[in-house]
Write a protein that holds these residues in place. Structure first.
Motif, PDB file in Angstrom:
ATOM      1  N   SER A 272     -36.597  36.976  11.832  1.00 25.69           N
ATOM      2  CA  SER A 272     -37.258  35.570  12.185  1.00 25.69           C
ATOM      3  C   SER A 272     -37.613  35.944  14.416  1.00 25.69           C
ATOM      4  N   GLU A 273     -38.786  35.476  14.080  1.00 28.24           N
ATOM      5  CA  GLU A 273     -39.608  35.931  15.437  1.00 28.24           C
ATOM      6  C   GLU A 273     -40.141  34.650  15.765  1.00 28.24           C
ATOM      7  N   VAL A 274     -40.273  33.769  16.521  1.00 29.40           N
ATOM      8  CA  VAL A 274     -40.592  32.463  16.853  1.00 29.40           C
ATOM      9  C   VAL A 274     -40.856  32.230  18.157  1.00 29.40           C
ATOM     10  N   VAL A 275     -42.297  31.723  18.671  1.00 32.14           N
ATOM     11  CA  VAL A 275     -42.440  30.999  19.782  1.00 32.14           C
ATOM     12  C   VAL A 275     -42.349  29.609  19.813  1.00 32.14           C
ATOM     13  N   ILE A 276     -42.029  30.028  21.048  1.00 34.91           N
ATOM     14  CA  ILE A 276     -41.439  28.120  21.008  1.00 34.91           C
ATOM     15  C   ILE A 276     -41.808  27.698  22.543  1.00 34.91           C
ATOM     16  N   GLY A 277     -43.081  26.422  22.757  1.00 35.57           N
ATOM     17  CA  GLY A 277     -43.488  26.312  24.170  1.00 35.57           C
ATOM     18  C   GLY A 277     -42.299  25.264  24.576  1.00 35.57           C
ATOM     19  N   SER A 278     -43.215  24.629  25.290  1.00 37.27           N
ATOM     20  CA  SER A 278     -41.746  24.096  26.160  1.00 37.27           C
ATOM     21  C   SER A 278     -41.523  22.287  25.564  1.00 37.27           C
ATOM     22  N   GLU A 279     -42.478  22.103  24.628  1.00 31.94           N
ATOM     23  CA  GLU A 279     -42.961  21.259  24.389  1.00 31.94           C
ATOM     24  C   GLU A 279     -41.449  20.311  23.192  1.00 31.94           C
ATOM     25  N   GLY A 280     -41.271  22.296  22.831  1.00 33.96           N
ATOM     26  CA  GLY A 280     -40.410  22.439  21.502  1.00 33.96           C
ATOM     27  C   GLY A 280     -41.160  22.440  20.362  1.00 33.96           C
ATOM     28  N   ASN A 281     -42.307  22.775  20.366  1.00 31.18           N
ATOM     29  CA  ASN A 281     -42.964  22.720  19.219  1.00 31.18           C
ATOM     30  C   ASN A 281     -43.062  24.509  18.709  1.00 31.18           C
TER      31      ASN A 281
ATOM     32  N   ALA B 201     -28.366  27.902  16.129  1.00 36.14           N
ATOM     33  CA  ALA B 201     -29.700  28.652  16.427  1.00 36.14           C
ATOM     34  C   ALA B 201     -30.714  27.406  17.373  1.00 36.14           C
ATOM     35  N   GLU B 202     -30.152  26.021  16.739  1.00 36.36           N
ATOM     36  CA  GLU B 202     -30.876  24.587  17.562  1.00 36.36           C
ATOM     37  C   GLU B 202     -30.195  24.744  19.522  1.00 36.36           C
ATOM     38  N   GLU B 203     -29.228  24.970  19.015  1.00 37.07           N
ATOM     39  CA  GLU B 203     -28.073  23.797  20.456  1.00 37.07           C
ATOM     40  C   GLU B 203     -29.111  25.593  21.340  1.00 37.07           C
ATOM     41  N   LEU B 204     -29.463  26.743  20.940  1.00 40.78           N
ATOM     42  CA  LEU B 204     -29.284  27.471  21.935  1.00 40.78           C
ATOM     43  C   LEU B 204     -31.062  27.219  22.377  1.00 40.78           C
ATOM     44  N   VAL B 205     -31.952  27.189  21.132  1.00 40.41           N
ATOM     45  CA  VAL B 205     -33.160  26.433  21.871  1.00 40.41           C
ATOM     46  C   VAL B 205     -33.338  25.637  22.752  1.00 40.41           C
ATOM     47  N   ALA B 206     -32.475  24.839  22.092  1.00 43.40           N
ATOM     48  CA  ALA B 206     -32.528  23.238  23.500  1.00 43.40           C
ATOM     49  C   ALA B 206     -32.055  23.300  24.636  1.00 43.40           C
TER      50      ALA B 206
ATOM     51  N   GLY C  25     -31.413  26.417  30.692  1.00 42.26           N
ATOM     52  CA  GLY C  25     -30.201  26.908  30.606  1.00 42.26           C
ATOM     53  C   GLY C  25     -30.874  28.892  30.697  1.00 42.26           C
ATOM     54  N   GLY C  26     -30.279  29.197  30.440  1.00 40.69           N
ATOM     55  CA  GLY C  26     -30.079  30.852  30.199  1.00 40.69           C
ATOM     56  C   GLY C  26     -30.044  31.777  29.165  1.00 40.69           C
ATOM     57  N   GLU C  27     -30.787  32.442  29.124  1.00 42.10           N
ATOM     58  CA  GLU C  27     -30.699  33.572  27.489  1.00 42.10           C
ATOM     59  C   GLU C  27     -29.029  33.306  26.851  1.00 42.10           C
TER      60      GLU C  27
ATOM     61  N   VAL D  33     -25.748  36.115   9.658  1.00 44.37           N
ATOM     62  CA  VAL D  33     -27.028  36.690  11.045  1.00 44.37           C
ATOM     63  C   VAL D  33     -26.382  36.133  12.729  1.00 44.37           C
ATOM     64  N   THR D  34     -27.257  36.840  13.042  1.00 47.42           N
ATOM     65  CA  THR D  34     -27.514  36.925  14.738  1.00 47.42           C
ATOM     66  C   THR D  34     -28.901  36.490  15.119  1.00 47.42           C
ATOM     67  N   ALA D  35     -28.482  36.254  16.126  1.00 48.61           N
ATOM     68  CA  ALA D  35     -29.447  34.960  16.745  1.00 48.61           C
ATOM     69  C   ALA D  35     -29.382  35.104  18.508  1.00 48.61           C
ATOM     70  N   ALA D  36     -30.757  35.092  18.857  1.00 45.40           N
ATOM     71  CA  ALA D  36     -30.600  35.760  20.486  1.00 45.40           C
ATOM     72  C   ALA D  36     -31.479  34.342  21.060  1.00 45.40           C
ATOM     73  N   VAL D  37     -31.752  33.693  22.139  1.00 47.23           N
ATOM     74  CA  VAL D  37     -33.310  33.219  22.508  1.00 47.23           C
ATOM     75  C   VAL D  37     -32.969  32.732  24.391  1.00 47.23           C
ATOM     76  N   VAL D  38     -34.047  33.089  24.552  1.00 44.41           N
ATOM     77  CA  VAL D  38     -34.687  33.880  25.759  1.00 44.41           C
ATOM     78  C   VAL D  38     -35.601  32.831  26.097  1.00 44.41           C
ATOM     79  N   PRO D  39     -35.855  32.637  27.697  1.00 45.20           N
ATOM     80  CA  PRO D  39     -36.704  31.773  27.653  1.00 45.20           C
ATOM     81  C   PRO D  39     -38.395  32.578  28.605  1.00 45.20           C
ATOM     82  N   ILE D  40     -39.408  32.121  28.215  1.00 39.04           N
ATOM     83  CA  ILE D  40     -40.818  32.719  28.133  1.00 39.04           C
ATOM     84  C   ILE D  40     -41.139  32.612  29.582  1.00 39.04           C
ATOM     85  N   ALA D  41     -41.083  33.097  30.605  1.00 41.34           N
ATOM     86  CA  ALA D  41     -41.743  33.025  31.861  1.00 41.34           C
ATOM     87  C   ALA D  41     -42.793  33.378  32.639  1.00 41.34           C
ATOM     88  N   ASN D  42     -43.831  33.104  33.317  1.00 45.33           N
ATOM     89  CA  ASN D  42     -45.102  33.470  33.564  1.00 45.33           C
ATOM     90  C   ASN D  42     -43.907  34.805  34.878  1.00 45.33           C
ATOM     91  N   SER D  43     -45.780  35.825  35.629  1.00 41.40           N
ATOM     92  CA  SER D  43     -44.591  35.995  36.585  1.00 41.40           C
ATOM     93  C   SER D  43     -43.876  35.298  37.786  1.00 41.40           C
TER      94      SER D  43
END
Length: 512
Positions: free
Chosen positions: A109-118, A142-147, A153-155, A165-175
């Protein structure tokens, strides 16, 4: 040959033991590998899965950062489609009849989540609907990691056991470092305990399936290998049996450098030494036989010379005296009858002495009554005759019992030793008295002849030309006896002859 005896042979035992050791080794290795996989595979698998999930999440976060900043959800979805990553387990179980929920956990599963949580976009829009709040039912970690990531917080990563399963959550940031949202990445924990245990069991099952093929091959190899060993050992056993049977030329002829070859060469060297020793012993036996025959001939010659001397010095002299006295009596018969009578008396005395000495010589050739009357009586007669003939006092000491129960050969040997010893006293000792003692014990009979004469050097006498002492010694040694001489010049002589008593149950003709 029975089946049990056939399979009790060494090459069968070696072949079976080879197969058994091989099977046990393979099974032990399989068990050790399986146990190691079960015990140590889970931590290793978890670490690898975590590292893989983080790497994939970071890569996707970099790819979707630009379109997410531009607000193009379609472009974000396009990036996810271009990534085209699906776990191997998904392909293994796809279309295998599993239910939809279980198939979901077996996919990536690959999910991109916006800053509002959607949810902005995902590779599974049917499950993660764009615009809907992000959620992962059944996996609260996984929900705790996203929140946590959306809160600044960090990845982070999580490994869940159920579902695996193995779940990973990392932040998406611009340049510029501004946080745009979070990327949620989940994949099956392929290194989990269930999968590792199944892999170990699968490996063990594969080995067990292959055993019916491996066992015959191992048995044939072990049998052929053992056959070569037993063939060489059989050659060694055959050579040993031949050597035991008297074939001193038997050899193994093994040239191998292993232990069996060393044993075979040692056997060959031993056989060569035995053959050489046997040849040497045979040569010594032949030489001893020749010496014994020569000794018997010399002893017989010495006996004839002694008889000739006795006849010359005794009987012949008395017969000469008879002749002289008879001739003188004839000359004086008319002129002096009284002197003629005296001459006849002298001739009669010479005749009596000649007869006595001839009787003694005949007794020496074959002692009268030795086989019937016994050794004790024969020695008593000979001692009395010696005392009369030589005018030497003799002390005769017979044994306590006259029933010695000796074979005739033993009686003759002791009688001849006594004869020779007394003859030596008469010729050489210049003794006034002699003691002759015969004693018997349970194991041996002993004859002692001692005198008070002038004695002699025993070593010089035995090595000299006379065969007297040497003949006595050889006569006794032939029957297992011994001869001891104790003498010094001027101090008399003591001769001790000893004969062991044989087993009377095995002897015939025994008497006193």
């Amino acid at each position: 040959m029975s089946l049990f005896k056939r399979f009790s042979k060494l090459h069968w035992k070696l072949a079976v033991s080879y197969v058994g050791v091989t099977l046990l080794t393979v099974l032990a290795l399989e068990a050790a590998i399986s146990l190691a996989v079960i015990l140590f595979g889970t931590p290793i698998g978890n670490a690898l899965a975590t590292q893989s999930a983080l790497q994939q999440a970071r890569q996707l976060a970099e790819l979707v950062a630009v379109p997410l900043e531009d607000g193009s959800s379609a472009q974000v979805g396009h990036v996810l489609e271009q990534h085209q990553y699906t776990a191997a387990a998904f392909f293994i179980f796809e279309g295998s009849g599993q239910d939809a929920e279980w198939a979901l956990w077996l996919s990536v599963s690959e999910v991109v989540i916006g800053s509002e949580g959607n949810v902005v976009a995902s590779n599974q829009p049917s499950h993660y609907r764009p615009g809907a709040p992000s959620s992962e039912p059944g996996l609260p970690e996984a929900e705790e990691l996203v929140a946590d990531v959306l809160a600044g917080g960090g990845e982070g990563t999580r490994v869940a056991r159920e579902p695996s399963v193995t779940a990973a959550v990392v932040p998406i940031a611009n340049s510029g470092g501004e946080r745009l949202g979070a990327l949620y990445y989940r994949q099956p924990a392929l290194g989990g305990p269930t999968t590792l245990a199944d892999s170990a069991l699968s490996l063990l099952a594969t080995t067990l399936v292959a055993l019916p093929c491996l066992v015959p091959l191992g048995f044939v190899f072990g049998f052929v290998t053992a056959k070569s060993f037993t063939r060489r050992l059989r050659r060694l056993a055959d050579a040993s049996s031949a050597l035991e049977g008297g074939d001193l030329t038997s050899r193994v002829g093994e040239s191998s450098a292993d232990e069996i070859g060393q044993l075979a060469r040692q056997f060959d060297r031993m056989a060569e030494q035995i053959e050489a020793d046997t040849a040497q012993l045979q040569e010594l036996a032949d030489r001893n036989a020749r010496l014994a025959r020569r000794s018997r001939r010399l002893a017989a010659l010495e006996e004839r010379h002694r008889l000739a001397r006795d006849l010359h010095d005794g009987v012949k002299q008395h017969l000469f005296g008879v002749n002289l006295a008879a001739a003188a009596a004839l000359n004086e018969l008319d002129s002096d009858p009284q002197a003629a009578r005296a001459r006849l008396v002298e001739a009669a005395e010479h005749s009596r002495q000649a007869q006595a000495e001839m009787e003694a010589l005949l007794n020496e050739l074959r002692p009268a009554g030795l086989d019937k009357r016994g050794l004790v009586a024969a020695l008593a007669d000979h001692v009395a005759a010696f005392e009369r003939a030589e005018n030497i006092a003799v002390e005769w000491q017979p044994p306590e019992t006259a029933d010695l129960r000796l074979p005739l050969t033993h009686k003759q040997a002791l009688f001849r030793v006594a004869q020779q010893a007394l003859a030596n006293v008469a010729r050489h000792a210049q003794a006034r008295s002699v003691r002759v003692q015969l004693s018997a014990r349970a194991d041996a009979v002993t004859l002692v002849v001692s005198d008070d004469g002038q004695g002699f050097d025993s070593s010089a006498a035995e090595s000299g030309p006379t065969m007297g002492l040497r003949g006595m010694r050889e006569r006794l040694e032939t029957l297992g006896g011994t001869l001891a001489i104790d003498t010094t010049p001027g101090a008399g002589t003591c001769l001790t002859a000893r004969l062991p008593r044989p087993n009377l149950a095995d002897e015939e003709g025994t008497s006193a």
